[in-house]
Scaffold this active site. Structure first.
Site, short mmCIF file in Angstrom:
data_model
loop_
_atom_site.label_atom_id
_atom_site.label_comp_id
_atom_site.label_asym_id
_atom_site.label_seq_id
_atom_site.Cartn_x
_atom_site.Cartn_y
_atom_site.Cartn_z
N GLY A 1 -32.21 29.61 -0.42
CA GLY A 1 -31.21 29.02 -1.31
C GLY A 1 -30.96 29.84 -2.57
N GLY B 1 -28.92 32.50 -2.56
CA GLY B 1 -27.72 33.28 -2.35
C GLY B 1 -28.01 34.61 -1.70
CB SER C 1 -28.02 35.51 3.43
OG SER C 1 -27.21 34.85 4.34
CB SER C 2 -33.35 32.47 3.51
OG SER C 2 -32.87 31.14 3.33
CB SER C 3 -29.17 30.31 6.35
OG SER C 3 -28.06 30.95 5.76
CD GLU D 1 -25.32 29.64 7.81
OE1 GLU D 1 -25.97 30.60 8.27
OE2 GLU D 1 -25.34 29.34 6.61
CG ASP E 1 -24.14 35.21 4.31
OD1 ASP E 1 -23.48 35.93 3.54
OD2 ASP E 1 -24.40 34.01 4.09
CE1 TYR F 1 -18.43 29.59 0.72
CE2 TYR F 1 -17.71 28.06 2.41
CZ TYR F 1 -18.01 29.34 2.01
OH TYR F 1 -17.90 30.38 2.90
P1 ADP Z 1 -29.59 30.86 1.66
O1 ADP Z 1 -29.05 31.32 2.97
O2 ADP Z 1 -28.77 31.31 0.49
O3 ADP Z 1 -31.03 31.20 1.46
P2 ADP Z 1 -29.05 28.32 2.83
O4 ADP Z 1 -29.01 26.94 2.30
O5 ADP Z 1 -27.85 28.85 3.51
O6 ADP Z 1 -29.50 29.28 1.64
O7 ADP Z 1 -30.24 28.44 3.86
C1 ADP Z 1 -31.52 28.00 3.51
C2 ADP Z 1 -32.08 27.14 4.64
O8 ADP Z 1 -32.32 27.97 5.80
C3 ADP Z 1 -33.41 26.53 4.31
O9 ADP Z 1 -33.25 25.32 3.60
C4 ADP Z 1 -33.97 26.30 5.71
O10 ADP Z 1 -33.39 25.16 6.31
C5 ADP Z 1 -33.47 27.52 6.48
N1 ADP Z 1 -34.46 28.60 6.45
C6 ADP Z 1 -34.34 29.82 5.88
N2 ADP Z 1 -35.47 30.55 6.03
C7 ADP Z 1 -36.34 29.78 6.73
C8 ADP Z 1 -37.69 29.95 7.18
N3 ADP Z 1 -38.38 31.05 6.94
N4 ADP Z 1 -38.24 28.90 7.87
C9 ADP Z 1 -37.57 27.77 8.10
N5 ADP Z 1 -36.31 27.56 7.68
C10 ADP Z 1 -35.69 28.53 7.01
MG MG Z 2 -27.16 30.78 3.76
#
Ligand code: ADP
Ligand code: MG
Length: 404
Positions: free
Chosen positions: A136, A138, A140-142, A177, A189, A241
């Site tokens: 979260g 920005g 892009s962990s998602s 996504e 992303d 958004y």
């Molecule tokens: P961002 O992409 O900017 O980090 P997002 O809200 O789009 O923020 O994505 C974050 C979400 O992705 C987390 O709340 C979780 O649901 C999922 N996520 C990301 N990395 C992991 C991880 N390592 N393990 C489990 N879920 C993850």
């Molecule tokens: Mg994201």
């Protein structure tokens, strides 16, 4: 104490995850794959209107140890979450599963929707996730999570992994996504996570999904790209958004174009007059002005980088932030503070990056000023009673791939 968020070394992290997979699931994984988070140098809020953007992959990656199963179950754990999620593949679809597992189970579903085939897509898998991209922020962990799963499955079904193949994977991850996780985001992303190479950014044209590699030798130019994770996240971000996307789509419709990429910067005034005639014309004018000028700034940034003039892009970064703050209205107090302090302490340019309303900002700084700028930002946050920010060094890194 100024906190830098370092990326762990790939081989050691992957090997440790493989051992942990064995402990959790009783067998060795078939392999370990990883995909990076990304930071966007410039080109914000234009990936849903056919625009250009210039993201680079971070050294911070999400790892997935994975083993195909013989039934059609997806069983997944994450080191960042508690418990185990078990879902049958035929139950995956819009909004299902909910929560973080959507970013995992959504991927085989989306790959099938996009026409990828193979036993590892219909057959389910066990997976263990370890993420080193802050959530979260920005960054892009998602997408890092989706893309790590996608590259694993693609390799297991022997799909091509050249840039064209990766473009197909990126669009499948975006579908996962959008539909399964229910986040209505553009395609930047996933493209960045899958299609970037070490030492460069990608110039992504979201109108036709084409990518060109742009070398980014910041160190050679005596520069560094400092990422400041503001640790701020605003709950209305998702709704705002959606409203920005709706504004932009409406403006394009009024202008009779499929997207705002088709509005040349030379024709901006005529476009502004046209949308300005609407009842909500003042807002639409600002949205259009942001999108059209931002796309132009990306093209000019890429040109400068190609001429080896990374030290010349600061004004473009600054103009991008000002446009996002004033015309697109997606900045926030923490982002503006970061940008102002970085500029005041010698950054060549600074801007918010990502969707806004929190998340991260970037500052292009002389390499020997990184610590000083970070400390100044830290002190400014403390002075205003804000949660301490976190800092990352954005070294342009390799896209998704296999580790073990
Ligand atoms: P961002 O992409 O900017 O980090 P997002 O809200 O789009 O923020 O994505 C974050 C979400 O992705 C987390 O709340 C979780 O649901 C999922 N996520 C990301 N990395 C992991 C991880 N390592 N393990 C489990 N879920 C993850
Ligand atoms: Mg994201």
């Amino acid at each position: 104490m100024t906190e830098f968020f370092d990326a762990p070394a790939r081989p050691g992290t992957a090997a440790a995850l493989a051992r942990e997979f064995r402990d959790a699931f009783g067998e060795d994984p078939e392999g370990v794959w990883s995909a990076p988070g990304r930071v966007n140098l410039i080109g914000e809020h234009v990936d849903y209107t056919g625009g250009l953007c210039l993201p680079l992959a971070l050294p911070h990656r999400t790892f997935v140890a994975l083993r195909p199963r013989t039934d059609s179950t997806v069983r997944v754990r994450s080191r960042q979450e508690t418990g185990e999620v078990v879902v049958a593949l035929d139950e995956v679809g819009a909004g299902s599963p909910s929560g973080w597992a959507a970013y995992v189970a959504g991927v085989p579903w989306a790959l099938q929707q996009k026409g990828f085939e193979g036993p590892s897509l219909t057959g389910g898998f066990d997976a263990l996730v370890d993420g080193h991209v802050p959530y979260g922020s920005g960054l892009s962990s998602s997408a890092a999570l989706e893309c790590a799963v996608a590259i694993a499955l693609a390799e297991l079904v022997e799909a091509p992994l050249d840039d064209t193949g990766r473009a197909g994977l990126a669009s499948a991850c975006q579908l996962a996504e959008n539909v399964v996780a229910g986040a209505n985001t553009g395609g930047m992303d996933q493209a960045a996570s899958l299609r970037c190479h070490a030492g460069g950014a990608i110039l992504l044209d979201t109108d036709d999904d084409s990518v060109s590699q742009v070398a980014l030798d910041l160190a050679g130019a005596g520069l560094a790209l400092l990422v400041v994770d503001t640790r701020a996240g605003h709950s209305h971000a998702g709704g705002e958004y959606g409203r920005r996307r709706a504004d932009v789509e409406r403006a394009a419709e009024l202008l009779g174009v499929p997207n705002l990429r088709r509005v040349d910067v030379a024709d901006l005034d005529a476009a502004l007059d046209r949308v300005g005639a609407e009842p909500d014309g003042e807002v639409l004018r600002r949205r259009v002005r942001h999108a059209v000028t931002e796309i132009d700034r990306v093209a000019r940034t890429a040109d400068l980088l190609r001429q080896g003039r990374a030290d010349g892009i600061g004004d473009l970064l600054n103009a991008s932030h000002d446009s996002l703050r004033d015309d697109y209205e997606v900045s926030c107090r923490e982002l503006d503070l970061t940008v102002d302090v970085a500029r005041a302490h010698g950054a060549l340019g600074a801007r918010m990056t990502g969707g806004g309303f929190g998340g991260s900002a970037i500052a292009l700084v002389r390499a020997d000023r990184v610590q000083a700028v970070a400390e100044a930002v830290d002190a400014a946050y403390a002075g205003q009673g804000l949660t301490a920010p976190r800092f990352l060094a954005a070294l342009p890194s390799e896209g998704a791939g296999r580790d073990l």
